[in-house]
Scaffold this motif. Sequence first.
Motif, mmCIF file in Angstrom:
data_model
loop_
_atom_site.group_PDB
_atom_site.id
_atom_site.type_symbol
_atom_site.label_atom_id
_atom_site.label_comp_id
_atom_site.label_asym_id
_atom_site.label_seq_id
_atom_site.Cartn_x
_atom_site.Cartn_y
_atom_site.Cartn_z
ATOM 1 N N UNK A 1 0.710 -1.198 0.072
ATOM 2 C CA UNK A 1 0.040 -0.049 0.101
ATOM 3 C C UNK A 1 0.842 1.267 0.034
ATOM 4 N N UNK A 2 2.094 1.101 0.746
ATOM 5 C CA UNK A 2 2.699 2.624 0.830
ATOM 6 C C UNK A 2 3.448 2.693 -0.600
ATOM 7 N N UNK A 3 3.577 1.777 -0.990
ATOM 8 C CA UNK A 3 4.327 1.979 -2.407
ATOM 9 C C UNK A 3 3.492 2.348 -3.632
ATOM 10 N N UNK A 4 2.108 2.090 -3.418
ATOM 11 C CA UNK A 4 0.865 2.443 -4.486
ATOM 12 C C UNK A 4 0.902 4.247 -4.000
ATOM 13 N N UNK A 5 0.669 4.382 -2.877
ATOM 14 C CA UNK A 5 0.453 5.677 -2.582
ATOM 15 C C UNK A 5 1.609 6.804 -2.939
ATOM 16 N N UNK A 6 2.870 6.210 -2.895
ATOM 17 C CA UNK A 6 3.958 6.935 -3.226
ATOM 18 C C UNK A 6 3.957 7.326 -4.608
ATOM 19 N N UNK A 7 3.366 6.072 -5.419
ATOM 20 C CA UNK A 7 3.518 6.520 -6.791
ATOM 21 C C UNK A 7 2.411 7.330 -7.391
ATOM 22 N N UNK A 8 1.310 7.503 -6.448
ATOM 23 C CA UNK A 8 0.144 8.533 -6.786
ATOM 24 C C UNK A 8 0.820 9.931 -6.504
ATOM 25 N N UNK A 9 1.560 10.153 -5.295
ATOM 26 C CA UNK A 9 2.256 11.420 -5.315
ATOM 27 C C UNK A 9 3.265 11.779 -6.394
ATOM 28 N N UNK A 10 4.044 10.902 -6.654
ATOM 29 C CA UNK A 10 4.836 10.992 -7.951
ATOM 30 C C UNK A 10 4.220 11.424 -9.022
ATOM 31 N N UNK A 11 3.165 10.902 -9.308
ATOM 32 C CA UNK A 11 2.661 11.342 -10.688
ATOM 33 C C UNK A 11 1.651 12.625 -10.408
ATOM 34 N N UNK A 12 1.583 13.393 -9.439
ATOM 35 C CA UNK A 12 1.027 14.557 -9.303
ATOM 36 C C UNK A 12 -0.387 14.729 -8.728
ATOM 37 N N UNK A 13 -0.431 13.819 -7.510
ATOM 38 C CA UNK A 13 -1.584 13.847 -6.777
ATOM 39 C C UNK A 13 -1.278 13.898 -5.281
ATOM 40 N N UNK A 14 -2.230 14.434 -4.549
ATOM 41 C CA UNK A 14 -2.246 14.353 -3.128
ATOM 42 C C UNK A 14 -3.272 13.391 -2.520
ATOM 43 N N UNK A 15 -2.797 12.622 -1.718
ATOM 44 C CA UNK A 15 -3.684 11.175 -1.343
ATOM 45 C C UNK A 15 -4.829 11.981 -0.160
ATOM 46 N N UNK A 16 -5.842 12.463 -0.587
ATOM 47 C CA UNK A 16 -6.884 12.939 0.305
ATOM 48 C C UNK A 16 -7.404 12.184 1.369
ATOM 49 N N UNK A 17 -7.853 10.861 0.795
ATOM 50 C CA UNK A 17 -8.265 9.852 1.595
ATOM 51 C C UNK A 17 -7.924 8.347 1.375
ATOM 52 N N UNK A 18 -7.372 7.638 2.323
ATOM 53 C CA UNK A 18 -6.797 6.298 2.092
ATOM 54 C C UNK A 18 -7.479 5.269 2.744
ATOM 55 N N UNK A 19 -8.151 4.133 2.142
ATOM 56 C CA UNK A 19 -8.835 3.294 2.927
ATOM 57 C C UNK A 19 -8.926 1.886 1.860
ATOM 58 N N UNK A 20 -9.175 0.877 2.816
ATOM 59 C CA UNK A 20 -8.921 -0.451 2.212
ATOM 60 C C UNK A 20 -10.297 -1.194 2.391
ATOM 61 N N UNK A 21 -10.436 -2.215 1.326
ATOM 62 C CA UNK A 21 -11.528 -3.040 1.634
ATOM 63 C C UNK A 21 -11.579 -4.033 2.783
ATOM 64 N N UNK A 22 -12.363 -4.317 3.351
ATOM 65 C CA UNK A 22 -12.377 -5.397 4.712
ATOM 66 C C UNK A 22 -12.862 -6.664 3.974
ATOM 67 N N UNK A 23 -12.456 -7.712 5.199
ATOM 68 C CA UNK A 23 -12.869 -8.848 5.044
ATOM 69 C C UNK A 23 -14.223 -9.292 4.233
ATOM 70 N N UNK A 24 -15.226 -8.586 4.996
ATOM 71 C CA UNK A 24 -16.703 -8.756 4.998
ATOM 72 C C UNK A 24 -16.943 -8.163 3.453
ATOM 73 N N UNK A 25 -16.325 -7.264 2.851
ATOM 74 C CA UNK A 25 -16.590 -6.823 1.610
ATOM 75 C C UNK A 25 -15.867 -7.618 0.486
#
Length: 256
Positions: A174-198
């Motif tokens: 997850x950390x590597x994915x968010x780092x790529x988003x920042x490098x591409x020109x984004x700010x990560x305003x909200x980070x969430x992940x699917x739970x087991x029930x989902x």
Amino acid sequence: MISSDAPLPPRLGSLTFHGPLSEERAESLVRRIAAAGPADVLDIGCGWGELLLRVLDAVPGAKGIGIDINAEDLARGRALAAERGLADRSVFVEESARGTGRGPVDAILCLGSSQALCDPELPHDPAEALRELRRLARPGGLVVLGEGFWERTPTETELAGMWPGATTGDHLPLGGLVDLAIEAGFRPAWIETAGRDEWEAFESGYRYDTELWLAAYPDHPLAAETRERVDRQRSSWLNGYRNVLGMAYLTLVATA
């Protein structure tokens, strides 16, 4: 003998969203997008565009375009739009998203479909997908990206149980994915992940109608190949990526 007019195996009829996404999480995503008041919304790999239609319903006057290469899903999306009175504000187009010129826009949805932005002849590259999303988003625009990531590094046994040719390089943490988003020109305003029930609701719902069909028509001419496919899909989840593969939902803001 099975009658020639026996129904064919159903497809995804028990799914609201084509991914591990709960009603509660969908509502929060829609509220977040609606608060920005987008005038135009692009849904990449939209399927039947459930989340796109919910955003349009929440933002009066906004217009949306959904692009996908599955004609059956697109037809379902058009029918849903008509039922909800949104046909005049939504367009569902059968085309590739690769190099699309349908931007820039105020908001982009890309849920589990970033591969549609990449070269199909090469391994999936989330960095390339993020650069494309940035190209398609206006400065200050929102992108909701649903992207797979490794919850932890899978073992060799788990990789062998997944899709053919699965490797640890297929996803990032997850950390590597968010780092790529920042490098591409984004700010990560909200980070969430699917739970087991989902995940369990999605995986079971993905096969539910087909499992009922197989139980009702075990001798149908298509039963053997359908059973083999469904059993393989279920095994890849239970014996491979369950509790290993995660789904991140990133709400990204395009920087100026």
